[in-house]
Design a protein around this motif. Structure first.
Motif, PDB file in Angstrom:
ATOM      1  N   HIS A 250       0.489  -1.257  -0.311  1.00  0.00           N
ATOM      2  CA  HIS A 250       0.147  -0.280   0.001  1.00  0.00           C
ATOM      3  C   HIS A 250       0.650   1.116  -0.257  1.00  0.00           C
ATOM      4  O   HIS A 250       0.256   2.833  -0.264  1.00  0.00           O
ATOM      5  CB  HIS A 250      -0.649   0.132   0.921  1.00  0.00           C
ATOM      6  CG  HIS A 250      -1.427  -0.838   0.990  1.00  0.00           C
ATOM      7  ND1 HIS A 250      -1.818  -2.135   1.864  1.00  0.00           N
ATOM      8  CD2 HIS A 250      -3.575  -0.580   0.837  1.00  0.00           C
ATOM      9  CE1 HIS A 250      -3.046  -3.180   1.479  1.00  0.00           C
ATOM     10  NE2 HIS A 250      -3.397  -2.655   0.720  1.00  0.00           N
ATOM     11  N   GLU A 251       1.985   1.251   0.256  1.00  0.00           N
ATOM     12  CA  GLU A 251       3.121   2.730   0.511  1.00  0.00           C
ATOM     13  C   GLU A 251       4.187   2.485  -0.723  1.00  0.00           C
ATOM     14  O   GLU A 251       4.198   4.070  -1.042  1.00  0.00           O
ATOM     15  CB  GLU A 251       3.619   2.223   1.814  1.00  0.00           C
ATOM     16  CG  GLU A 251       2.826   2.060   2.994  1.00  0.00           C
ATOM     17  CD  GLU A 251       2.036   3.961   3.425  1.00  0.00           C
ATOM     18  OE1 GLU A 251       2.106   4.713   2.813  1.00  0.00           O
ATOM     19  OE2 GLU A 251       1.472   3.659   4.356  1.00  0.00           O
ATOM     20  N   ILE A 252       3.698   1.500  -1.308  1.00  0.00           N
ATOM     21  CA  ILE A 252       4.799   1.169  -2.555  1.00  0.00           C
ATOM     22  C   ILE A 252       4.963   1.841  -3.548  1.00  0.00           C
ATOM     23  O   ILE A 252       6.051   3.178  -4.245  1.00  0.00           O
ATOM     24  CB  ILE A 252       5.439  -0.398  -2.806  1.00  0.00           C
ATOM     25  CG1 ILE A 252       7.040  -0.351  -4.132  1.00  0.00           C
ATOM     26  CG2 ILE A 252       4.375  -0.389  -4.200  1.00  0.00           C
ATOM     27  CD1 ILE A 252       8.522  -0.166  -2.773  1.00  0.00           C
ATOM     28  N   VAL A 253       3.341   2.549  -3.817  1.00  0.00           N
ATOM     29  CA  VAL A 253       3.997   3.450  -5.618  1.00  0.00           C
ATOM     30  C   VAL A 253       4.137   4.979  -5.218  1.00  0.00           C
ATOM     31  O   VAL A 253       4.818   5.065  -5.654  1.00  0.00           O
ATOM     32  CB  VAL A 253       2.507   3.268  -6.325  1.00  0.00           C
ATOM     33  CG1 VAL A 253       2.048   4.504  -6.879  1.00  0.00           C
ATOM     34  CG2 VAL A 253       1.985   1.740  -5.687  1.00  0.00           C
ATOM     35  N   PRO A 254       3.551   5.531  -4.107  1.00  0.00           N
ATOM     36  CA  PRO A 254       3.946   7.084  -3.629  1.00  0.00           C
ATOM     37  C   PRO A 254       5.598   6.698  -3.160  1.00  0.00           C
ATOM     38  O   PRO A 254       6.241   8.304  -4.098  1.00  0.00           O
ATOM     39  CB  PRO A 254       3.481   7.269  -2.766  1.00  0.00           C
ATOM     40  CG  PRO A 254       2.518   5.812  -2.175  1.00  0.00           C
ATOM     41  CD  PRO A 254       2.902   4.527  -3.075  1.00  0.00           C
TER      42      PRO A 254
END
Length: 207
Positions: free
Chosen positions: A19-23
């Motif tokens: 849930h944090e990887i894209v930003p």
């Protein structure tokens, strides 16, 4: 996938929730860091991140997999979207297997013997690991017998020592927690951005 150029920085991502990887990847891309290695030290999470990043960014991101120690891991990561493989140490059969898939592999080396074996396998890039344990002088010394080899410095590379390793002969670097902390979240984006700028500026000035 583009060839690995001199002065390239690869960001190592480890323990980051999908849930944090894209930003985090977006912040790195915006700061000019296009190479990203997802570690399989936590395998399911790592594979989930590779799949998500591959689907989100395609060719925009030079996406690879690290901490690969056996063929099955390489297969799963490549199926998820990894475009190159990085290993923590030297293992000839794994190197030959990944090459047989027409994929790039940057194997870990620690000794001149490891490097000799890599050269015999016609590899042009090796990952010197852990670089900080061996020291910049080791890099300088192995430039003598292996002058055309592209040495990637990995392990303990930080803003405080990257200059000395670059001047000693490391052509590129994979940087872990000093750039993206283990288990990083979007709350740390400003720190990640600032570190990315600092690393890029150092190598730009040297380039």
């Amino acid at each position: 996938m583009r060839p690995l150029q001199k002065g390239t920085i690869i960001s190592i991502v480890r323990g980051v929730d999908p849930h944090e990887i894209v930003p985090i990847a977006e912040a790195l891309l915006e700061e000019g860091i296009e190479w990203l290695e997802v570690s399989l030290s936590e395998e399911k999470q790592g594979l989930d991140n590779i799949k998500l990043l591959s689907e989100t960014y395609g060719d925009r991101l030079q996406l690879g997999v690290g901490t690969v120690i056996h063929k099955e891991q390489a297969d799963r990561a490549i199926a998820a979207g990894a475009r190159y493989v990085i290993t923590p140490g030297w293992e000839r059969e794994l190197v030959r297997y990944v090459k047989s898939l027409d994929m790039q592999i940057f194997p870990g080396v620690y000794t001149p013997g490891d490097i000799m074996q890599a050269v015999q396998e016609q590899l042009q890039v090796v990952k010197l690991f852990p670089a900080s344990t061996l020291g910049a002088d080791f890099v300088k010394q192995v430039q003598g017998p292996f002058p055309s080899l592209h040495i990637m410095g990995v392990g303990g590379i930080a803003l405080s020592n990257i200059n000395s390793f670059y001047e000693a002969g490391c052509s590129s670097f994979a940087i872990g927690s000093d750039l993206v902390p283990r288990g990083a979240t979007r709350q740390q984006l400003s720190t990640i951005r600032e570190r990315a700028k600092q690393y890029k500026n150092i190598l730009h000035e040297k380039g």
